[in-house]
Design an enzyme around this catalytic site. Structure first.
Site, PDB file in Angstrom:
ATOM      1  CB  CYS A 189      -0.963   0.001   1.183  1.00 53.58           C
ATOM      2  SG  CYS A 189      -0.278   0.574   2.726  1.00 53.58           S
ATOM      3  CD  GLU A 190      -0.778   5.570  -3.452  1.00 51.02           C
ATOM      4  OE1 GLU A 190      -0.297   5.111  -4.501  1.00 51.02           O
ATOM      5  OE2 GLU A 190      -1.470   6.604  -3.406  1.00 51.02           O
ATOM      6  CG  HIS A 191      -2.280   5.240   2.008  1.00 51.07           C
ATOM      7  ND1 HIS A 191      -3.375   4.485   1.659  1.00 51.07           N
ATOM      8  CD2 HIS A 191      -2.316   6.345   1.242  1.00 51.07           C
ATOM      9  CE1 HIS A 191      -4.060   5.123   0.719  1.00 51.07           C
ATOM     10  NE2 HIS A 191      -3.434   6.252   0.451  1.00 51.07           N
ATOM     11  CG  HIS A 192       0.224   2.455   6.341  1.00 47.70           C
ATOM     12  ND1 HIS A 192      -1.028   2.447   5.764  1.00 47.70           N
ATOM     13  CD2 HIS A 192       0.121   3.235   7.436  1.00 47.70           C
ATOM     14  CE1 HIS A 192      -1.857   3.180   6.488  1.00 47.70           C
ATOM     15  NE2 HIS A 192      -1.190   3.682   7.509  1.00 47.70           N
ATOM     16  CD  GLN A 238      -8.259  -4.476  -2.866  1.00 43.71           C
ATOM     17  OE1 GLN A 238      -7.741  -4.646  -1.765  1.00 43.71           O
ATOM     18  NE2 GLN A 238      -9.402  -5.036  -3.221  1.00 43.71           N
ATOM     19  CG  HIS A 290      -5.463  -3.472   2.391  1.00 42.41           C
ATOM     20  ND1 HIS A 290      -5.116  -2.367   1.650  1.00 42.41           N
ATOM     21  CD2 HIS A 290      -6.291  -4.204   1.613  1.00 42.41           C
ATOM     22  CE1 HIS A 290      -5.734  -2.425   0.475  1.00 42.41           C
ATOM     23  NE2 HIS A 290      -6.451  -3.517   0.431  1.00 42.41           N
ATOM     24  CB  CYS A 309      -1.542  -0.726   6.620  1.00 45.01           C
ATOM     25  SG  CYS A 309      -2.791  -0.608   5.349  1.00 45.01           S
TER      26      CYS A 309
HETATM   27 ZN    ZN Z   1      -1.862   1.132   4.188  1.00 42.83          ZN
END
Ligand code: ZN
Length: 222
Positions: free
Chosen positions: A102-105, A143, A171, A173
């Site tokens: 995931c590009e956030h975490h 996603q 996910h 995260c």
């Molecule tokens: Zn994430």
């Protein structure tokens, strides 16, 4: 999918090789130094024996996890088999496993992709579809974007009567931190062409992948 760019650089500028690899990639030693910093940030000593090889291993793992930046997924579909011999039914590939991040975490997203298309003139080998999934998965992702990118690439290159893509992902995260829900799977779908306009074709696809929750997601067509 398109979000306001923070710089004036287009979000998806491609380099000469048709991939997304940026030309200003730092040197390997710089990447390894960054891992050492994170080890110290975690609270450990990067100079203790057990961690000495870790920065190098992490950077090598990054090369595998993010190999998709060096690939042009459209290329995998270009060698197609034109002879469909009158075949005019759905081609369906179920349960293509993927690992993305995931590009956030930068935490793993682990799941399965189901792909269907209704060929117009051209069909493509199964291994090409698997590579297509991998090329997009091995990048930092959300996603919804992964789902849309796979569908859009198939639609653009093969020009079929329709494309359907459903992605199920867990996910990490969410499962290992934050709300810590280990049982949650996210389902996203993208329906194009006849899979969007013909409920019967869409229903046939959803029945074939046997996914109750996807039936609801499919109705939105997004
Ligand atoms: Zn994430």
């Amino acid at each position: 999918m398109a979000r306001p760019a923070k710089s004036n650089r287009p979000a998806k500028r491609r380099n000469d090789a048709g991939t997304l690899r940026r030309p200003d990639r730092p040197a390997r030693a710089e990447a390894e130094a960054a891992v050492r910093t994170l080890l110290r940030w975690a609270g450990d000593d990067p100079d203790r024996e057990g961690l000495l090889g870790t920065p190098e291993r992490v950077v090598r793992a990054f090369e595998e996890w993010y190999a998709g930046y060096d690939e042009d997924p459209r290329e995998y579909l270009k060698r197609t088999f034109e002879e469909v011999a009158g075949y005019d039914e759905i081609v369906l590939l179920r349960d293509v496993r993927f690992v993305s991040h995931c590009e956030h975490h930068m935490a793993p997203i682990i799941g399965r992709v189901h792909i269907a298309y209704l060929p117009r003139h051209r069909v493509v080998g199964i291994s090409k579809l698997v590579r297509l999934v991998d090329a997009y998965a091995k990048r930092l992702q959300v996603q919804e974007k992964l789902t849309a990118e796979i569908a859009s690439c198939l639609d653009t290159v093969l020009k079929p009567h329709g494309v359907a893509v459903v992605v199920e992902g867990a996910h990490e995260c969410m499962t290992t931190r934050g709300v810590r829900r280990s049982d949650v799977t996210m389902v996203t779908s993208r329906m194009l062409g006849v899979f969007r306009t013909q409920p019967q074709t869409r229903a046939e696809f959803l029945a074939a992948i046997d996914l109750g929750s996807a039936a609801r997601a499919g109705k939105n067509g997004a």
